[in-house]
Each structure stands twice: as C-alpha cells, then as structure tokens.
Write a protein that holds these residues in place. Structure first.
Motif, PDB file in Angstrom:
ATOM      1  N   MET A   1      32.704  13.724  13.005  1.00 19.55           N
ATOM      2  CA  MET A   1      33.906  12.197  12.325  1.00 19.55           C
ATOM      3  C   MET A   1      33.754  11.002  13.158  1.00 19.55           C
ATOM      4  O   MET A   1      33.692  11.454  14.308  1.00 19.55           O
ATOM      5  CB  MET A   1      35.213  13.134  12.415  1.00 19.55           C
ATOM      6  CG  MET A   1      35.938  12.272  11.915  1.00 19.55           C
ATOM      7  SD  MET A   1      37.507  12.995  11.588  1.00 19.55           S
ATOM      8  CE  MET A   1      37.631  14.242  10.172  1.00 19.55           C
ATOM      9  N   GLN A   2      33.442  10.072  12.800  1.00 24.17           N
ATOM     10  CA  GLN A   2      33.474   8.599  13.484  1.00 24.17           C
ATOM     11  C   GLN A   2      35.292   8.315  14.176  1.00 24.17           C
ATOM     12  O   GLN A   2      35.158   8.686  13.720  1.00 24.17           O
ATOM     13  CB  GLN A   2      32.965   7.268  12.955  1.00 24.17           C
ATOM     14  CG  GLN A   2      31.739   7.586  12.047  1.00 24.17           C
ATOM     15  CD  GLN A   2      31.074   6.692  12.418  1.00 24.17           C
ATOM     16  OE1 GLN A   2      31.460   5.498  13.320  1.00 24.17           O
ATOM     17  NE2 GLN A   2      29.470   6.098  12.171  1.00 24.17           N
ATOM     18  N   PRO A   3      34.821   7.415  14.795  1.00 23.20           N
ATOM     19  CA  PRO A   3      36.018   6.936  15.551  1.00 23.20           C
ATOM     20  C   PRO A   3      37.405   6.544  15.051  1.00 23.20           C
ATOM     21  O   PRO A   3      38.003   6.767  14.478  1.00 23.20           O
ATOM     22  CB  PRO A   3      35.825   6.440  16.538  1.00 23.20           C
ATOM     23  CG  PRO A   3      34.923   6.871  17.562  1.00 23.20           C
ATOM     24  CD  PRO A   3      34.052   7.011  16.271  1.00 23.20           C
ATOM     25  N   TRP A   4      37.046   5.948  13.294  1.00 21.68           N
ATOM     26  CA  TRP A   4      38.082   4.956  13.351  1.00 21.68           C
ATOM     27  C   TRP A   4      38.292   6.480  12.152  1.00 21.68           C
ATOM     28  O   TRP A   4      39.246   6.522  10.868  1.00 21.68           O
ATOM     29  CB  TRP A   4      36.847   3.948  11.984  1.00 21.68           C
ATOM     30  CG  TRP A   4      35.665   4.356  11.016  1.00 21.68           C
ATOM     31  CD1 TRP A   4      34.760   4.198  11.733  1.00 21.68           C
ATOM     32  CD2 TRP A   4      36.322   4.838   9.799  1.00 21.68           C
ATOM     33  NE1 TRP A   4      33.780   4.793  10.662  1.00 21.68           N
ATOM     34  CE2 TRP A   4      34.233   4.975   9.659  1.00 21.68           C
ATOM     35  CE3 TRP A   4      36.419   4.727   8.567  1.00 21.68           C
ATOM     36  CZ2 TRP A   4      34.161   4.656   8.092  1.00 21.68           C
ATOM     37  CZ3 TRP A   4      36.108   5.547   7.447  1.00 21.68           C
ATOM     38  CH2 TRP A   4      35.488   4.889   7.462  1.00 21.68           C
ATOM     39  N   GLN A   5      37.061   7.252  11.495  1.00 26.55           N
ATOM     40  CA  GLN A   5      37.750   8.600  10.607  1.00 26.55           C
ATOM     41  C   GLN A   5      39.316   9.433  11.500  1.00 26.55           C
ATOM     42  O   GLN A   5      39.873   9.556  11.073  1.00 26.55           O
ATOM     43  CB  GLN A   5      36.508   9.284  10.024  1.00 26.55           C
ATOM     44  CG  GLN A   5      35.506   8.465   9.126  1.00 26.55           C
ATOM     45  CD  GLN A   5      34.291   8.861   8.973  1.00 26.55           C
ATOM     46  OE1 GLN A   5      33.668   9.103  10.000  1.00 26.55           O
ATOM     47  NE2 GLN A   5      33.722   8.987   7.759  1.00 26.55           N
ATOM     48  N   GLN A   6      38.692   9.392  12.673  1.00 27.15           N
ATOM     49  CA  GLN A   6      39.503  10.050  13.628  1.00 27.15           C
ATOM     50  C   GLN A   6      41.044   9.380  12.904  1.00 27.15           C
ATOM     51  O   GLN A   6      41.655  10.265  13.524  1.00 27.15           O
ATOM     52  CB  GLN A   6      38.789  10.063  14.461  1.00 27.15           C
ATOM     53  CG  GLN A   6      39.763  11.303  16.076  1.00 27.15           C
ATOM     54  CD  GLN A   6      39.678  12.483  15.310  1.00 27.15           C
ATOM     55  OE1 GLN A   6      38.396  12.818  15.321  1.00 27.15           O
ATOM     56  NE2 GLN A   6      40.464  13.670  15.054  1.00 27.15           N
ATOM     57  N   ALA A   7      40.960   8.205  13.390  1.00 24.38           N
ATOM     58  CA  ALA A   7      41.789   7.564  13.333  1.00 24.38           C
ATOM     59  C   ALA A   7      42.642   7.756  12.322  1.00 24.38           C
ATOM     60  O   ALA A   7      43.940   7.307  12.249  1.00 24.38           O
ATOM     61  CB  ALA A   7      41.758   5.522  13.476  1.00 24.38           C
ATOM     62  N   LEU A   8      42.452   7.812  11.160  1.00 21.98           N
ATOM     63  CA  LEU A   8      42.737   7.527   9.543  1.00 21.98           C
ATOM     64  C   LEU A   8      43.258   8.787   9.872  1.00 21.98           C
ATOM     65  O   LEU A   8      44.510   9.203   9.181  1.00 21.98           O
ATOM     66  CB  LEU A   8      41.302   7.470   9.318  1.00 21.98           C
ATOM     67  CG  LEU A   8      42.240   7.212   7.297  1.00 21.98           C
ATOM     68  CD1 LEU A   8      42.739   5.912   7.443  1.00 21.98           C
ATOM     69  CD2 LEU A   8      41.215   6.582   6.346  1.00 21.98           C
ATOM     70  N   ALA A   9      42.589  10.414  10.461  1.00 16.39           N
ATOM     71  CA  ALA A   9      43.316  11.571  10.108  1.00 16.39           C
ATOM     72  C   ALA A   9      44.230  11.614  10.735  1.00 16.39           C
ATOM     73  O   ALA A   9      44.840  12.170  10.275  1.00 16.39           O
ATOM     74  CB  ALA A   9      41.528  12.081  10.091  1.00 16.39           C
ATOM     75  N   THR A  10      44.191  10.818  11.760  1.00 10.92           N
ATOM     76  CA  THR A  10      45.606  11.379  12.776  1.00 10.92           C
ATOM     77  C   THR A  10      46.718   9.851  11.964  1.00 10.92           C
ATOM     78  O   THR A  10      47.768   9.995  12.910  1.00 10.92           O
ATOM     79  CB  THR A  10      45.391  11.066  14.055  1.00 10.92           C
ATOM     80  OG1 THR A  10      45.391   9.589  14.043  1.00 10.92           O
ATOM     81  CG2 THR A  10      44.609  12.556  14.584  1.00 10.92           C
ATOM     82  N   ALA A  11      46.681   9.862  11.430  1.00 13.11           N
ATOM     83  CA  ALA A  11      47.429   8.568  10.949  1.00 13.11           C
ATOM     84  C   ALA A  11      48.892   9.145  10.480  1.00 13.11           C
ATOM     85  O   ALA A  11      49.444   9.787  10.581  1.00 13.11           O
ATOM     86  CB  ALA A  11      47.083   7.951   9.615  1.00 13.11           C
TER      87      ALA A  11
END
Ligand SMILES: *Cc1c(COP(=O)(O)O)cnc(C)c1O
Ligand code: SF4
Length: 319
Positions: A1-11
């Motif tokens: 998972m890319q950092p931006w996908q991580q950021a979306l997943a933890t929104a």
C-alpha cells in the motif's frame, strides 16, 4: 500500500471520532446516509475546540442537510441530460468532462454530485469503452477533463492506461484534471505521478479546489510545488460558502495563499442548488458585494471570476 492509500484508509469516517479528536461535543454531528470522510492530515488543519471552524463546516454532516428547500434538487445542473455516453458530459464547445470514478478523498457536504449514483464507469469497464468511443467520434473536442469523484484516486496504473487511450485520439490537445487531492491527500502527488502526467502527448492542466487559506498547509504546498516544478499549469476553483469563506478578508487571504503557491485564482462558484446544501448558500447580492470588495483590495490578477452554472447555457456565467 502506498502512503496516500494508507492515508485514505485511516481517514475519519465516524463524525463522533472526528469531533472527539477536535475536543468537541460528539453530539454536534447529525446522521446522514452520505457518510463523513476526512483524511487525518486535513483534520490536523482544523482549529481544535472551534465548532465553527471553516474546514470542519465543509465536511461535518449537519441536521440542516435534512431540511428540504424549494429550488434545491437532486441533479441541479441537469447533468443527466448532458451525458453523451455513460460518464461523458458534453456541455461546452471543445471540452468534454469524463467521470472516471465516484470516489473522493473527502466528502464535501455542499457537493453538487452528492446524490449522483456511482458512475458505472471504471477505468477498464465497458462503460469507459463507450465513453472513449464517443470521444473518438467527436473531433470538435480538444480538451478532456477528468473528474468524478476525484480522478487522482485512480492508482498510477489505471491513470496511465487511461492517458494512453486518450493520447491516441488525435483531436485531443489537453487533459485537465479536476481534483481536490493536492489539498486533501497531498501524499498522492508523488514524483511518479508527476512524471506520468507529464509523459503524455497531451498538455496537462490541473484545477484544484480550495475554499479557505487554512486548507493549504505545508504538505499541500509541497505537493503543489512538485506539480509547479514540472510546469503543470495550476488553477483553483472554489465555492462561495456561507460560514466558510463569505467574507472579503477570507477570500483575499485565500487569493494571496494561492498566489504564493503558484496557483491561479480561476473560479469562485456560486453554490449549485443541490438538495441538502441550502445552508451554505450566499445570496447573489452579497456575492457581488464581496467581489467588489475583493477587486478594491487586490491586484486584478488575484481576483477570481465569480460564476454560476445553469442548465443549457453555453458556458459558466458571470454573476
Ligand atoms: C465546468 C465544466 C467544464 C469546464 O468549464 P471551463 O469554463 O472550461 O472551466 C466542462 N464541462 C462541464 C460539463 C463542466 O461542468
Ligand atoms: S472533492 Fe469535489 S467531487 Fe468530491 S465531494 Fe468534494 S466537491 Fe464533491
């Protein structure tokens, strides 16, 4: 998972959790079938303890959304009528707008597409094939605008595949992205993405969406810098929103911040009358007065075009 996908997943998706994070009463939120979605980086730009924070107001479901208001409808711009193929909107000469995903990095409560069913279009699906075929047959179209949802929620592979197919259409000159991602999910603007956007034959243009200077923090500034370094033209379109930016000092601060980040102040939109958003409306007389103040306070090139949209018009219209 890319950092931006991580950021979306933890929104944040739970209003009570966002309010607790801000030190506010969880009872301030209302339940709504269109859920809250707020990346943590955006929440970090809100002022803790302030229930009237202009960033919070844009994203927090409120009881006012449930109140019906005459003239506010489910499809205020009659987009359904402008759909030439599924997900392909042709309203204005020379430009076509392609809805490539229904996903966004944030749910803005005033969004005019909030009631739109998720488009059948996916970057590989048959619906997209139909849209591309319609585009291929429309030699008067020179610019395709990727929208949604937010086109930058596609991953690099999907975006690349789409750009390759668009670049193969000889009458297309430009590809424009309408995206709130540089503001909401700046980690998405990776060097690889920038390289991808500049590797196509089509000239890229990016129109971001910020409504208040406080949205443009250090991470967004760095993302915009990466895009600017690649000489991708950057424009902003904002929406005039009651309780968010309906003061000339707030609009002037936004204009100054955009300029400092290399972004042109393209449009300030009058709110589209979408059901559930009436509490964000600013009366036209007040909107015009704000623009007069802004013109008196700023150099002309920092003043946005105040426009509204009406079904059937050949362009967005000055207010
Ligand atoms: C806003 C919009 C455009 C772009 O309009 P510009 O004035 O070129 O920014 C194109 N197509 C549709 C359907 C739109 O809503
Ligand atoms: S990012 Fe744009 S499309 Fe998505 S909810 Fe906000 S205004 Fe609507």
């Amino acid at each position: 998972m890319q950092p931006w996908q991580q950021a979306l997943a933890t929104a944040f998706t739970d209003p009570a959790a966002l309010l607790a994070y801000l030190g506010l009463d969880p009872a301030l939120a209302a339940a709504d079938p269109w859920p809250l979605l707020v990346p943590r980086g955006f929440a970090a730009l809100m002022v803790p303890g302030d229930p009237a924070d202009p960033l919070l107001r844009q994203v927090l479901p409120s009881a006012a959304e449930g109140l019906p208001r005459p003239g506010f409808s489910l499809d205020p711009l009659a987009e359904a009528a402008a759909e030439r193929a599924p997900g392909l909107l042709c309203k204005y000469r020379g430009r076509a707008l392609l809805l490539v995903t229904s996903a966004c990095a944030v749910h803005c409560r005033y969004c005019f597409r909030r009631h739109r069913p998720a488009p059948a279009t996916t970057p590989s699906g048959p619906a997209l094939a139909a849209a591309l075929q319609a585009l291929a047959g429309a030699s008067d179209i020179h610019e395709v605008i990727l929208s949604g949802g937010d086109p930058l929620l596609l991953d690099d592979a999907a975006l690349q595949a789409l750009l390759v197919r668009l670049a193969a259409l000889p009458h297309l000159r430009r590809v424009r992205l309408h995206t709130r991602v540089p503001v909401l999910l700046p980690a998405r603007i990776t060097p690889a993405l920038v390289a991808l956007l500049t590797s196509t034959r089509l000239a890229p243009v990016m129109v971001i969406h910020a409504n208040h200077a406080a949205e443009l923090g250090a991470a967004a500034a760095a993302a915009l810098d990466r895009l600017g370094q690649a000489r991708i033209p950057l424009l902003n379109q904002g929406v005039l929103l009651q309780g968010v930016n309906d003061h000339s000092a707030v609009l002037a601060a936004l204009a100054e911040r955009l300029f400092a980040l290399g972004v042109s102040n393209y449009y300030l939109h009058q709110l589209d009358p979408v059901q559930g958003a009436a509490h964000f409306a600013v009366a036209p007389t007040r909107a015009r007065a704000l623009l007069r103040d802004l013109r008196a306070a700023l150099p002309g090139y920092l003043v946005p075009r105040l426009v509204y949209e009406t079904a059937g018009a050949p362009s967005k219209l000055p207010l």
